[in-house]
Design a protein around this motif. Sequence first.
Motif, PDB file in Angstrom:
ATOM      1  N   PRO A  53       6.855 -20.169 100.820  1.00  0.00           N
ATOM      2  CA  PRO A  53       7.181 -19.680  99.476  1.00  0.00           C
ATOM      3  C   PRO A  53       6.120 -19.980  98.423  1.00  0.00           C
ATOM      4  O   PRO A  53       5.976 -19.245  97.462  1.00  0.00           O
ATOM      5  CB  PRO A  53       8.495 -20.366  99.147  1.00  0.00           C
ATOM      6  N   TYR A  54       5.381 -21.063  98.598  1.00  0.00           N
ATOM      7  CA  TYR A  54       4.338 -21.440  97.627  1.00  0.00           C
ATOM      8  C   TYR A  54       3.007 -21.558  98.361  1.00  0.00           C
ATOM      9  O   TYR A  54       2.648 -22.628  98.836  1.00  0.00           O
ATOM     10  CB  TYR A  54       4.705 -22.761  96.945  1.00  0.00           C
ATOM     11  N   PRO A  55       2.262 -20.452  98.457  1.00  0.00           N
ATOM     12  CA  PRO A  55       1.007 -20.481  99.218  1.00  0.00           C
ATOM     13  C   PRO A  55      -0.049 -21.385  98.585  1.00  0.00           C
ATOM     14  O   PRO A  55      -0.168 -21.462  97.365  1.00  0.00           O
ATOM     15  CB  PRO A  55       0.562 -19.022  99.222  1.00  0.00           C
ATOM     16  N   GLN A  56      -0.788 -22.063  99.438  1.00  0.00           N
ATOM     17  CA  GLN A  56      -1.866 -22.953  98.997  1.00  0.00           C
ATOM     18  C   GLN A  56      -3.135 -22.135  98.751  1.00  0.00           C
ATOM     19  O   GLN A  56      -3.423 -21.207  99.503  1.00  0.00           O
ATOM     20  CB  GLN A  56      -2.139 -24.008 100.076  1.00  0.00           C
ATOM     21  N   PRO A  57      -3.897 -22.485  97.711  1.00  0.00           N
ATOM     22  CA  PRO A  57      -5.157 -21.771  97.445  1.00  0.00           C
ATOM     23  C   PRO A  57      -6.069 -21.790  98.670  1.00  0.00           C
ATOM     24  O   PRO A  57      -6.214 -22.799  99.338  1.00  0.00           O
ATOM     25  CB  PRO A  57      -5.774 -22.559  96.285  1.00  0.00           C
ATOM     26  N   GLY A  58      -6.640 -20.626  98.961  1.00  0.00           N
ATOM     27  CA  GLY A  58      -7.539 -20.495 100.101  1.00  0.00           C
ATOM     28  C   GLY A  58      -6.862 -20.010 101.364  1.00  0.00           C
ATOM     29  O   GLY A  58      -7.527 -19.587 102.301  1.00  0.00           O
ATOM     30  N   SER A  59      -5.519 -20.015 101.395  1.00  0.00           N
ATOM     31  CA  SER A  59      -4.813 -19.563 102.602  1.00  0.00           C
ATOM     32  C   SER A  59      -4.654 -18.039 102.577  1.00  0.00           C
ATOM     33  O   SER A  59      -4.798 -17.389 101.546  1.00  0.00           O
ATOM     34  CB  SER A  59      -3.439 -20.235 102.698  1.00  0.00           C
ATOM     35  N   PHE A  60      -4.331 -17.487 103.749  1.00  0.00           N
ATOM     36  CA  PHE A  60      -4.124 -16.046 103.877  1.00  0.00           C
ATOM     37  C   PHE A  60      -2.998 -15.578 102.960  1.00  0.00           C
ATOM     38  O   PHE A  60      -3.119 -14.563 102.265  1.00  0.00           O
ATOM     39  CB  PHE A  60      -3.823 -15.701 105.343  1.00  0.00           C
ATOM     40  N   SER A  61      -1.889 -16.334 102.943  1.00  0.00           N
ATOM     41  CA  SER A  61      -0.756 -15.937 102.108  1.00  0.00           C
ATOM     42  C   SER A  61      -1.098 -16.014 100.616  1.00  0.00           C
ATOM     43  O   SER A  61      -0.557 -15.261  99.811  1.00  0.00           O
ATOM     44  CB  SER A  61       0.475 -16.793 102.422  1.00  0.00           C
ATOM     45  N   TYR A  62      -2.020 -16.896 100.244  1.00  0.00           N
ATOM     46  CA  TYR A  62      -2.465 -17.003  98.849  1.00  0.00           C
ATOM     47  C   TYR A  62      -3.177 -15.711  98.416  1.00  0.00           C
ATOM     48  O   TYR A  62      -2.915 -15.170  97.344  1.00  0.00           O
ATOM     49  CB  TYR A  62      -3.394 -18.212  98.692  1.00  0.00           C
TER      50      TYR A  62
END
Length: 197
Positions: free
Chosen positions: A30-39
């Motif tokens: 639910p809360y994507p981390q910066p640099g990740s695909f979901s972000y």
Amino acid sequence: MAQVALFIARLLEVYSFVIWIRILMSWIVPYPQPGSFSYYLALLVDPFLNMFRSKNFRVGMLDFSPLIAIGLLTVVQSVFSIYGYYGRITLALIVQLFINAFWSYGISIFFTISLILIVLMLIASFMRTGQFKYAMSALGNNTFGSLKSWIQRTFFKKRILTETTMNIVVLVIFAVLYFASKELFMLLMRLAAKIPF
């Protein structure tokens, strides 16, 4: 011009697919981390989805705003696609596309999810104890509590219904509303087809 319309239609189709991926991934992360695909997906998709976020599109814990956004995107994509293939588009067809999208991405999904929840609540009401029973009872009261109160006050003033009976009544009401809505939307589609231009 037709080729440009088809190209835009394909881009919108891909974007809709990316939105679905974002929605599914938001359940897992639910809360994507910066640099990740979901972000990066969120950066691409969330500005569009945020235009539709509203309390009006929430029912209990369910947020229908992404479905409305995808429905609108589907209508626009269909308009470009039809224009690309046939070289013209009519008002009648645009109105039909909007009616169909409103039914497909709004009303029918609302009724389907509601009916599934009501059936689960009904199954849980037959159980004597257990976490499932208490969870479904709490969910039912949060989602359908005001409807149940209205039914009790309006139709059953002199006697209090059991939870099982109330769930059956709510299930019947939602089933009737689903089929009545479906017929209404089919009628609207037929009327829209008669628009002369």
